[in-house]
Scaffold this motif. Structure first.
Motif, short mmCIF file in Angstrom:
data_model
loop_
_atom_site.label_atom_id
_atom_site.label_comp_id
_atom_site.label_asym_id
_atom_site.label_seq_id
_atom_site.Cartn_x
_atom_site.Cartn_y
_atom_site.Cartn_z
N ASP A 82 -7.99 8.13 -0.03
CA ASP A 82 -6.87 8.69 0.73
C ASP A 82 -6.68 10.16 0.42
N VAL A 83 -6.64 10.52 -0.86
CA VAL A 83 -6.41 11.90 -1.28
C VAL A 83 -7.53 12.82 -0.80
N SER A 84 -8.77 12.32 -0.81
CA SER A 84 -9.92 13.14 -0.43
C SER A 84 -9.86 13.60 1.03
N LYS A 85 -9.08 12.90 1.85
CA LYS A 85 -9.00 13.24 3.28
C LYS A 85 -7.86 14.20 3.59
N ILE A 86 -7.07 14.56 2.57
CA ILE A 86 -5.93 15.45 2.79
C ILE A 86 -6.36 16.90 2.58
N ASN A 87 -6.10 17.74 3.57
CA ASN A 87 -6.50 19.15 3.49
C ASN A 87 -5.33 20.10 3.24
N ASP A 88 -4.12 19.55 3.19
CA ASP A 88 -2.95 20.38 2.94
C ASP A 88 -2.81 20.60 1.42
N ILE A 89 -3.52 21.60 0.91
CA ILE A 89 -3.55 21.86 -0.53
C ILE A 89 -2.19 22.24 -1.07
N TYR B 241 0.84 -1.19 0.00
CA TYR B 241 0.00 0.00 0.00
C TYR B 241 0.87 1.24 0.00
N PHE B 242 0.49 2.25 -0.78
CA PHE B 242 1.15 3.55 -0.74
C PHE B 242 0.08 4.61 -0.58
N TYR B 243 0.24 5.48 0.42
CA TYR B 243 -0.72 6.55 0.66
C TYR B 243 -0.01 7.89 0.66
N ILE B 244 -0.54 8.86 -0.08
CA ILE B 244 0.02 10.21 -0.07
C ILE B 244 -0.06 10.78 1.33
#
Length: 250
Positions: A111-118, A44-47
């Motif tokens: 995974d990407v949808s949960k990242i708020n650091d634009i 698994y790889f997550y941003i």
């Protein structure tokens, strides 16, 4: 702090998230001045995992022109594959592989949808666009891709480097939550590098995933960010700014 990590890393060589975390080990190796290449083979790889090493990745990518190759699989695909009986045709196995590729898209999108650091997502997109981060997915005949290796070197062609092999995926839990078992080795770097390169170049066993990841990250960025990163718009804005400054000087 870094001296303590180095001492623990090179003396114990065991990274289990108990005495020494994968997060600290990767931070230290990624921050080494000579490290300019990172090859990862993970289930698994997550941003979102990159965010844990945000400062280190920015320094590695922007100051040292670093390059990252990520070869990943999906361990949950075993359920898909084993649902086919032992007499399954090659066509059915191929369809299974395509199904799991689509599942990876959904998994990465979540995974990407949960990242708020634009700001960081914008950087990641730029690195992907530039081809300095490349992502492939395993689509071979094996039930799933279960390898976990992290190869640090001065370049992708280097014959010497540092390897970490074990059980940690590139996820929050794999990097600092779970009890894992990983081992650091420099002697094993070259054969592991050869294994990785051969698999990376195999069209039969790997498929390019970078464009999918670029789409997912782009969709997360605000509309204004997408427009500003559109090259013709950036060029026009630059021309207008130069023209305005010249007019002011006159």
């Amino acid at each position: 702090m870094s001296n303590d990590i180095a001492k623990s890393l090179y003396s114990r060589k065991v990274i289990d998230n108990r005495e020494l975390s994968m997060l600290d080990a990767i931070k230290f190796l990624l921050s080494e001045e000579n490290t300019k290449s990172l090859d990862m083979a993970v289930g698994y790889f997550y941003i979102s995992g990159m965010l844990l090493l945000k400062d280190e990745f920015i320094d590695f990518m922007d100051k040292r022109n670093g390059r990252i190759r990520i070869l990943m699989g999906n361990q949950t695909d075993k359920q898909t594959v084993t649902s086919l009986d032992k007499d399954s045709t090659q066509e059915e196995l191929v369809k299974s592989g395509l199904s799991y590729y689509k599942h990876l898209v959904k998994q990465s999108d979540s995974d990407v949808s949960k990242i708020n650091d634009i700001e960081f997502l914008t950087r990641v997109k730029e690195w992907l666009d530039q081809g300095r981060i490349e992502v492939k997915v395993y689509v071979g005949e094996a039930n799933y891709f279960h390898a976990k290796s992290y190869l640090f070197a001065s370049s992708q062609e280097a014959v010497n480097g540092t390897a970490i092999v074990g059980s940690s995926n590139f996820s929050r839990n794999g990097l600092q939550g779970n009890t894992e078992l990983n081992v650091l080795s420099q002697d094993s770097y070259y054969p592991l590098h050869e294994w990785y390169s051969n698999l990376w170049l195999s069209d039969d066993e790997t498929a390019v995933f970078s464009p999918e990841l670029i789409k997912l990250v782009t969709n997360k960025l605000p509309v204004v960010e997408r427009v500003m990163n559109f090259q013709p718009v950036k060029k026009l804005i630059t021309i207008l700014l130069v023209s305005t400054l010249n007019h002011i000087r006159i």
